[in-house]
Design a protein around this motif. Structure first.
Motif, PDB file in Angstrom:
ATOM      1  N   GLU A 171       0.819  -1.213   0.000  1.00 44.14           N
ATOM      2  CA  GLU A 171       0.000   0.000   0.000  1.00 44.14           C
ATOM      3  C   GLU A 171       0.853   1.264   0.000  1.00 44.14           C
ATOM      4  N   ASP A 172       1.930   1.248   0.792  1.00 38.07           N
ATOM      5  CA  ASP A 172       2.763   2.440   0.934  1.00 38.07           C
ATOM      6  C   ASP A 172       3.724   2.657  -0.226  1.00 38.07           C
ATOM      7  N   SER A 173       4.179   1.573  -0.859  1.00 37.97           N
ATOM      8  CA  SER A 173       5.256   1.710  -1.846  1.00 37.97           C
ATOM      9  C   SER A 173       4.953   1.114  -3.207  1.00 37.97           C
ATOM     10  N   GLY A 174       3.759   0.595  -3.405  1.00 34.49           N
ATOM     11  CA  GLY A 174       3.387   0.063  -4.710  1.00 34.49           C
ATOM     12  C   GLY A 174       4.335  -1.020  -5.186  1.00 34.49           C
ATOM     13  N   ARG A 175       4.812  -0.857  -6.425  1.00 33.38           N
ATOM     14  CA  ARG A 175       5.693  -1.855  -7.041  1.00 33.38           C
ATOM     15  C   ARG A 175       6.952  -2.082  -6.211  1.00 33.38           C
ATOM     16  N   ASP A 176       7.546  -1.031  -5.690  1.00 34.87           N
ATOM     17  CA  ASP A 176       8.737  -1.186  -4.856  1.00 34.87           C
ATOM     18  C   ASP A 176       8.421  -1.985  -3.592  1.00 34.87           C
ATOM     19  N   GLY A 177       7.236  -1.793  -3.046  1.00 36.60           N
ATOM     20  CA  GLY A 177       6.812  -2.553  -1.879  1.00 36.60           C
ATOM     21  C   GLY A 177       6.635  -4.023  -2.197  1.00 36.60           C
ATOM     22  N   VAL A 178       6.092  -4.302  -3.387  1.00 39.74           N
ATOM     23  CA  VAL A 178       5.935  -5.691  -3.824  1.00 39.74           C
ATOM     24  C   VAL A 178       7.301  -6.353  -3.943  1.00 39.74           C
ATOM     25  N   LEU A 179       8.256  -5.651  -4.532  1.00 39.05           N
ATOM     26  CA  LEU A 179       9.602  -6.218  -4.696  1.00 39.05           C
ATOM     27  C   LEU A 179      10.270  -6.455  -3.347  1.00 39.05           C
ATOM     28  N   ALA A 180      10.109  -5.518  -2.430  1.00 38.52           N
ATOM     29  CA  ALA A 180      10.689  -5.679  -1.097  1.00 38.52           C
ATOM     30  C   ALA A 180      10.017  -6.824  -0.357  1.00 38.52           C
ATOM     31  N   ALA A 181       8.706  -6.930  -0.469  1.00 39.43           N
ATOM     32  CA  ALA A 181       7.976  -8.019   0.184  1.00 39.43           C
ATOM     33  C   ALA A 181       8.378  -9.361  -0.393  1.00 39.43           C
ATOM     34  N   ALA A 182       8.631  -9.414  -1.688  1.00 41.87           N
ATOM     35  CA  ALA A 182       9.019 -10.664  -2.333  1.00 41.87           C
ATOM     36  C   ALA A 182      10.323 -11.208  -1.750  1.00 41.87           C
ATOM     37  N   ASP A 183      11.259 -10.328  -1.444  1.00 42.89           N
ATOM     38  CA  ASP A 183      12.521 -10.765  -0.834  1.00 42.89           C
ATOM     39  C   ASP A 183      12.273 -11.422   0.520  1.00 42.89           C
ATOM     40  N   THR A 184      11.447 -10.791   1.328  1.00 47.06           N
ATOM     41  CA  THR A 184      11.148 -11.343   2.649  1.00 47.06           C
ATOM     42  C   THR A 184      10.347 -12.630   2.527  1.00 47.06           C
ATOM     43  N   LEU A 185       9.405 -12.680   1.594  1.00 43.62           N
ATOM     44  CA  LEU A 185       8.631 -13.900   1.383  1.00 43.62           C
ATOM     45  C   LEU A 185       9.525 -15.063   0.975  1.00 43.62           C
ATOM     46  N   ALA A 186      10.509 -14.798   0.136  1.00 43.84           N
ATOM     47  CA  ALA A 186      11.447 -15.850  -0.277  1.00 43.84           C
ATOM     48  C   ALA A 186      12.235 -16.362   0.923  1.00 43.84           C
ATOM     49  N   ARG A 187      12.654 -15.456   1.777  1.00 40.74           N
ATOM     50  CA  ARG A 187      13.404 -15.835   2.986  1.00 40.74           C
ATOM     51  C   ARG A 187      12.525 -16.664   3.922  1.00 40.74           C
ATOM     52  N   LEU A 188      11.299 -16.211   4.156  1.00 37.94           N
ATOM     53  CA  LEU A 188      10.390 -16.950   5.025  1.00 37.94           C
ATOM     54  C   LEU A 188      10.070 -18.326   4.437  1.00 37.94           C
ATOM     55  N   SER A 189       9.866 -18.384   3.140  1.00 37.09           N
ATOM     56  CA  SER A 189       9.591 -19.652   2.474  1.00 37.09           C
ATOM     57  C   SER A 189      10.748 -20.623   2.639  1.00 37.09           C
ATOM     58  N   SER A 190      11.954 -20.126   2.474  1.00 40.38           N
ATOM     59  CA  SER A 190      13.142 -20.955   2.632  1.00 40.38           C
ATOM     60  C   SER A 190      13.250 -21.508   4.046  1.00 40.38           C
ATOM     61  N   MET A 191      12.994 -20.657   5.034  1.00 35.18           N
ATOM     62  CA  MET A 191      13.061 -21.102   6.421  1.00 35.18           C
ATOM     63  C   MET A 191      11.970 -22.122   6.730  1.00 35.18           C
ATOM     64  N   LEU A 192      10.766 -21.896   6.217  1.00 35.54           N
ATOM     65  CA  LEU A 192       9.671 -22.821   6.446  1.00 35.54           C
ATOM     66  C   LEU A 192       9.968 -24.167   5.791  1.00 35.54           C
ATOM     67  N   ASN A 193      10.503 -24.137   4.584  1.00 39.07           N
ATOM     68  CA  ASN A 193      10.885 -25.375   3.907  1.00 39.07           C
ATOM     69  C   ASN A 193      11.943 -26.132   4.692  1.00 39.07           C
ATOM     70  N   ALA A 194      12.852 -25.425   5.317  1.00 41.67           N
ATOM     71  CA  ALA A 194      13.928 -26.058   6.072  1.00 41.67           C
ATOM     72  C   ALA A 194      13.395 -26.843   7.261  1.00 41.67           C
ATOM     73  N   ILE A 195      12.301 -26.398   7.839  1.00 34.98           N
ATOM     74  CA  ILE A 195      11.779 -27.116   9.015  1.00 34.98           C
ATOM     75  C   ILE A 195      10.744 -28.167   8.639  1.00 34.98           C
ATOM     76  N   THR A 196      10.252 -28.149   7.413  1.00 29.80           N
ATOM     77  CA  THR A 196       9.227 -29.112   7.033  1.00 29.80           C
ATOM     78  C   THR A 196       9.757 -30.261   6.194  1.00 29.80           C
ATOM     79  N   LYS A 197      11.007 -30.191   5.757  1.00 29.00           N
ATOM     80  CA  LYS A 197      11.596 -31.281   4.978  1.00 29.00           C
ATOM     81  C   LYS A 197      11.870 -32.473   5.899  1.00 29.00           C
ATOM     82  N   PRO A 198      11.541 -33.666   5.417  1.00 26.41           N
ATOM     83  CA  PRO A 198      11.879 -34.841   6.218  1.00 26.41           C
ATOM     84  C   PRO A 198      13.387 -34.980   6.384  1.00 26.41           C
TER      85      PRO A 198
END
Length: 70
Positions: free
Chosen positions: A42-69
């Protein structure tokens, strides 16, 4: 208590330790998805989406690390 060691660690970022509990990770994911990411977009439009994508990738990686057998 299940603990995840962050690889690479979030060194240099205030308030972010090198380890995080599963509960803390899940809280972070919930907070980011419901509060932080929408505000970034909402605050940064496209730049906010790009910044959020970086954090989402990091969170996804961490979540995958704990859910892998082992």
């Amino acid at each position: 208590v299940a603990v995840l060691t962050l690889q690479p660690p979030l060194k240099g970022q205030a308030g972010h330790p090198d380890t995080i509990t599963v509960a803390e990770l899940l809280d972070w994911i919930e907070s980011f998805a419901t509060v932080e990411a929408p505000h970034m977009v909402e605050d940064s439009g496209r730049d906010g989406v790009l910044a959020a994508a970086d954090t989402l990738a990091r969170l996804s990686s961490m979540l995958n690390a704990i859910t892998k057998p082992a």
